[in-house]
Every structure is written in structure tokens, then in C-alpha cells.
Design an enzyme around this catalytic site. Structure first.
Site, short mmCIF file in Angstrom:
data_model
loop_
_atom_site.label_atom_id
_atom_site.label_comp_id
_atom_site.label_asym_id
_atom_site.label_seq_id
_atom_site.Cartn_x
_atom_site.Cartn_y
_atom_site.Cartn_z
N PRO A 10 0.80 -1.23 0.00
CG PRO A 10 -0.08 -1.05 2.15
CD PRO A 10 0.60 -2.01 1.22
CG ASN A 11 -0.27 4.39 1.26
OD1 ASN A 11 -1.26 4.84 0.68
ND2 ASN A 11 -0.31 3.99 2.51
NE ARG A 18 3.16 7.38 2.42
CZ ARG A 18 3.60 6.23 2.92
NH1 ARG A 18 4.18 5.35 2.15
NH2 ARG A 18 3.46 5.97 4.19
CE1 TYR A 23 8.57 4.84 3.10
CE2 TYR A 23 7.34 6.89 3.20
CZ TYR A 23 7.62 5.63 3.70
OH TYR A 23 6.94 5.16 4.79
CG ASN A 74 8.19 -2.27 0.12
OD1 ASN A 74 7.67 -2.33 1.23
ND2 ASN A 74 8.83 -1.21 -0.30
CB ALA A 77 1.49 0.22 6.14
CG HIS A 80 5.15 -2.46 10.39
ND1 HIS A 80 6.49 -2.79 10.49
CD2 HIS A 80 5.08 -1.50 9.44
CE1 HIS A 80 7.19 -2.04 9.64
NE2 HIS A 80 6.36 -1.25 9.00
CG ASP A 87 -0.74 -16.93 8.54
OD1 ASP A 87 0.38 -16.92 9.09
OD2 ASP A 87 -1.81 -16.91 9.19
CD GLU A 98 10.13 -7.84 5.50
OE1 GLU A 98 9.73 -6.84 6.11
OE2 GLU A 98 10.37 -8.93 6.06
CG HIS A 100 10.94 -2.65 4.24
ND1 HIS A 100 9.57 -2.52 4.18
CD2 HIS A 100 11.19 -3.84 4.82
CE1 HIS A 100 9.02 -3.59 4.72
NE2 HIS A 100 9.98 -4.41 5.11
CG LEU A 101 11.61 2.20 -1.21
CD1 LEU A 101 10.43 3.09 -1.58
CD2 LEU A 101 12.62 2.16 -2.32
CB SER A 102 12.70 4.01 4.91
OG SER A 102 11.64 3.24 5.46
NE ARG A 107 10.15 5.56 8.51
CZ ARG A 107 9.12 5.40 7.69
NH1 ARG A 107 9.14 4.44 6.78
NH2 ARG A 107 8.08 6.18 7.77
NE ARG A 111 6.86 3.97 9.83
CZ ARG A 111 5.81 3.94 8.99
NH1 ARG A 111 5.58 2.89 8.26
NH2 ARG A 111 5.02 4.99 8.90
#
Length: 144
Positions: A10-11, A18, A23, A74, A77, A80, A87, A98, A100-102, A107, A111
Site C-alpha cells: 500500500p501507498n 509521498r 522514501y 515490499n 505498512a 507490521h 501466512d 522482503e 523496504h526503501l527506508s 524509524r 515499524r
């Protein structure tokens, strides 16, 4: 042929607009183009999917068994919060990476916990778009 499923959570469709201080200014289109270029050079097939909806992501992962060699995800959100995505990855038995950009560990406290990490072969975070590039290389190596 190695086939890898790339899932953006998402996002991530808002990348470049954003919170660029977190990011970066890279867009999802730029990430996808880079991944496709690398995949083409390495003769790897990619399917790329983005959704803001947990159920759509779960459905996509659930249909991946015996279709893909690896998953590059990725979860954003949902990293978490989503036991359902965790599952689904576990149920498919497809090696997952997995990304993540950040750096999620630098953070907010909430997170710092990834529900996905325990079912992923590994996690790469904090390198911006390069997290995806490193993740794709890992996914390809897991598939070879």
C-alpha cells in the site's frame, strides 16, 4: 526460466510524491523499469503487482505456488500488521525476499517489528531503490 513475482504494498503507488525525505524521489515506475531492465539482462521473467488492499495481495500470493520461483515483496505498512500476508507467504513455500526503501529499524518503534521476516529468506532495507535491486539479485540467486 526463472519467474519472479514482485509485489508492492500500500501507498507505494505514491512514491516520488509521498514523504520524499523518507522514501526519496524515485517513483514506482522508475523502480519497475529498473527491475525489468535487470531481469531482461539476466533472462528472468517478472510479474509486477501493486495493491493498496491486503486481500488482493493475499490472493496474488496464494495463486503464486508452482507459478513463480521466488517472491520479491515490499509489504509496506502491512509489514507490521498483516498476519494474512505472512501466512500466505508461508503457505506457498516460495522463497521470499522482503525489501523496504527506508530503514524500518531507524524509524518509529511500531515499524521495528516485521511479521513477514520470519517467513522470508531475508530482508533488505534502507537503501532506497537499491533495496529492490539487491532483493531481485537475492531472489534470482534463491531460484537458481
Amino acid at each position: 526460466m526463472i519467474k519472479i513475482l514482485v509485489i508492492h504494498g500500500p501507498n507505494l503507488n505514491l512514491l516520488g510524491k509521498r514523504e520524499p525525505e523518507i522514501y526519496g524521489k524515485v517513483t514506482i515506475g522508475q523502480i519497475n523499469k529498473k527491475l525489468k531492465d535487470i531481469a531482461k539482462k539476466k533472462k528472468v521473467a517478472l510479474e509486477i503487482f501493486q495493491s493498496n488492499h491486503e486481500g488482493e495481495i493475499v490472493d496474488k500470493i496464494g495463486k503464486a505456488k508452482n507459478k513463480y520461483s521466488a517472491l520479491l515483496i515490499n509489504p509496506a505498512a502491512y509489514t507490521h500488521t498483516s498476519v494474512a500476508i505472512r501466512d500466505a507467504i508461508s503457505a506457498t513455500d516460495i522463497p521470499a525476499v522482503e525489501v523496504h526503501l527506508s530503514n524500518i529499524y531507524a524509524r518509529e518503534d511500531f515499524r521495528h517489528n516485521s511479521l513477514i521476516a520470519s517467513v522470508a529468506k531475508g530482508q533488505i532495507s534502507g537503501f532506497g531503490m537499491d533495496s529492490y535491486i539487491y532483493g531481485l539479485d537475492a531472489a534470482i540467486n534463491l531460484s537458481a
